[in-house]
Scaffold this active site. Structure first.
Site, PDB file in Angstrom:
ATOM      1  N   LYS A  73       0.832  -1.209   0.000  1.00 38.51           N
ATOM      2  CA  LYS A  73       0.000   0.000   0.000  1.00 38.51           C
ATOM      3  C   LYS A  73       0.859   1.248   0.000  1.00 38.51           C
ATOM      4  O   LYS A  73       0.472   2.266  -0.582  1.00 38.51           O
ATOM      5  CB  LYS A  73      -0.952   0.002   1.209  1.00 38.51           C
ATOM      6  CG  LYS A  73      -2.019  -1.056   1.089  1.00 38.51           C
ATOM      7  CD  LYS A  73      -3.400  -0.518   1.349  1.00 38.51           C
ATOM      8  CE  LYS A  73      -4.432  -1.402   0.683  1.00 38.51           C
ATOM      9  NZ  LYS A  73      -5.424  -1.955   1.556  1.00 38.51           N
ATOM     10  N   LYS A 100      -3.729  -9.642  -7.060  1.00 39.59           N
ATOM     11  CA  LYS A 100      -4.965 -10.055  -6.397  1.00 39.59           C
ATOM     12  C   LYS A 100      -6.146  -9.250  -6.939  1.00 39.59           C
ATOM     13  O   LYS A 100      -5.987  -8.074  -7.266  1.00 39.59           O
ATOM     14  CB  LYS A 100      -4.742  -9.762  -4.902  1.00 39.59           C
ATOM     15  CG  LYS A 100      -5.862 -10.030  -3.994  1.00 39.59           C
ATOM     16  CD  LYS A 100      -5.527  -9.563  -2.587  1.00 39.59           C
ATOM     17  CE  LYS A 100      -5.954  -8.128  -2.381  1.00 39.59           C
ATOM     18  NZ  LYS A 100      -6.242  -7.736  -1.014  1.00 39.59           N
ATOM     19  N   LYS A 137     -10.708  -4.611  -4.452  1.00 40.80           N
ATOM     20  CA  LYS A 137     -11.961  -3.857  -4.527  1.00 40.80           C
ATOM     21  C   LYS A 137     -11.743  -2.364  -4.675  1.00 40.80           C
ATOM     22  O   LYS A 137     -12.670  -1.629  -4.924  1.00 40.80           O
ATOM     23  CB  LYS A 137     -12.842  -4.157  -3.321  1.00 40.80           C
ATOM     24  CG  LYS A 137     -12.263  -3.784  -1.965  1.00 40.80           C
ATOM     25  CD  LYS A 137     -13.327  -4.001  -0.904  1.00 40.80           C
ATOM     26  CE  LYS A 137     -12.852  -4.658   0.361  1.00 40.80           C
ATOM     27  NZ  LYS A 137     -11.726  -4.037   1.024  1.00 40.80           N
TER      28      LYS A 137
END
Ligand code: TYM
Length: 338
Positions: free
Chosen positions: A120, A202, A205
């Site tokens: 992140k 991955k 969302k």
């Protein structure tokens, strides 16, 4: 059972999802599907991890809308609020309080090793804030507040649950048995659903208009288009080989999770067929899986009073349990009682 014997106490299950983007097929297969139908066996707590979502900048109106939508989706996915405790993390102030305490028992080195922090911070180089770094201590608080035995999550959260165990062990070794040791509860198939557009990443969302992600609210024609365009390879053979055929293996995983068929059965079913038929079948299985969820979510979202009631009752039940643990922790560390 004799008169003096009590029925065995149910083990507790707890999990949460950040309302940082629309829920995806990955969130469903990796986590929510494993939460369903557990209420007879376990005492279940599921929440919207809204405190966690602001480690990445959010538009406030979108966050509020998505959080409510997520509550409706939990219920639409079959998590019955009469049998499970559903709540918003920000409605139970004990999460933030225990989170602070556990920050003081989580080591800089441990937090630095978290892969999600590294990923992140690479993605949000202009906003590497303290919350992003200390997030696993808050997640440990989420779990330990409820003395959870099992934490049903996808593969990517395993590291955080392991850190939670390390923090709990450290705390217990100083103060005695305060926290139950939680265990990750990871599905055999579907623990890591990859992006349809990039099978090395991955399915996530957080990115809008990402051609690699299927959301729970996507209508059938969108789902079919996404699967039709899913990245595969050029040898036109439906074979499970996650090393060399990542895209096809990911589609097989999805198909296996939606139909219950084994990889060998899927290989047999599509032997001699091209990828076209295979992708169509996978798309159709996902359409049928998500159709009732989408329809029920829309129905529930129109019933604001019901959702209000569910969230108020959930917050009350969750706070009751959370407060008991927090009091105990405050006493153990030496805070003066109010
Ligand atoms: P989050 O919001 O990123 O993801 C929610 C859940 O969905 C799973 N998941 C996936 N599983 C398979 N394939 C995928 N592509 C995929 N994407 C997501 C995740 O593993 C997770 O189970 N830190 C957590 C939220 C959280 C939490 C908690 C979870 C906060 N406190 C306490 C359990 C217990 C998170 O960011 O998940």
């Amino acid at each position: 059972m004799t008169d003096t014997m009590q029925p065995a106490k149910k083990k507790r299950m707890l999990s949460g999802i950040k309302p940082s983007g629309a829920l995806t097929l990955g969130s469903y297969l990796g986590a929510i599907r494993n939460w369903k139908d557990r209420a007879e066996e376990f005492d279940c707590y599921y929440f919207m991890a809204d405190l966690h979502s602001i480690t990445v900048r959010q538009n406030p109106a979108d966050l509020r809308r998505r959080s409510l939508e997520q509550l409706a989706q939990y219920i639409a996915c079959g998590i019955d609020p009469e049998k499970n405790v559903l709540f918003f993390q920000s409605h139970v102030h004990q999460h933030a309080e225990l989170g602070w305490v556990l920050n003081c028992y989580a080591m800089f080195g441990e937090l630095s090793r978290m892969t999600q922090f590294k990923d992140k911070s690479a993605k949000n180089a202009d906003n590497i804030n303290g919350g992003l770094f200390t997030y696993p201590a808050l997640m440990a608080a989420d779990i330990l507040l409820y003395q959870a035995d099992y934490v049903p999550v996808g593969e990517d959260q395993k590291q955080h649950v392991e850190l939670t165990r390390d923090i709990a062990k450290r705390f217990n070794s100083i103060y005695g048995d305060v926290f139950t040791m939680p265990e990750p509860y990871i599905p055999k198939v579907g623990a890591r659903i990859m992006s349809l557009a990039n099978p090395d990443a991955k399915m996530s969302k957080s990115e809008n208009d990402d051609p690699g992600r299927v959301t729970l609210m996507d209508p059938p024609e969108v789902i079919m288009r996404l699967f039709k365009r899913a990245i595969t390879d050029c040898d036109a053979e439906v074979r499970y080989d996650p090393e060399n055929k990542k895209g096809v293996s990911n589609l097989m995983t999805i198909y296996s999770a939606t139909t219950g068929r084994s990889f060998a059965e899927i290989e047999q079913e599509f032997a001699g067929h091209g990828y076209g038929d295979f992708k169509k079948a996978v798309g159709e299985s996902v359409v049928e899986l998500l159709r009732p969820i989408r329809e029920e979510t829309c129905r529930l979202l129109a019933d604001k009073a019901y959702l209000q009631k569910v969230m108020a009752e959930g917050a009350e039940k969750a706070s009751y349990v959370a407060e008991k643990t927090l009091r105990k922790v405050y006493k153990k560390v030496g805070f003066v009682a109010r």
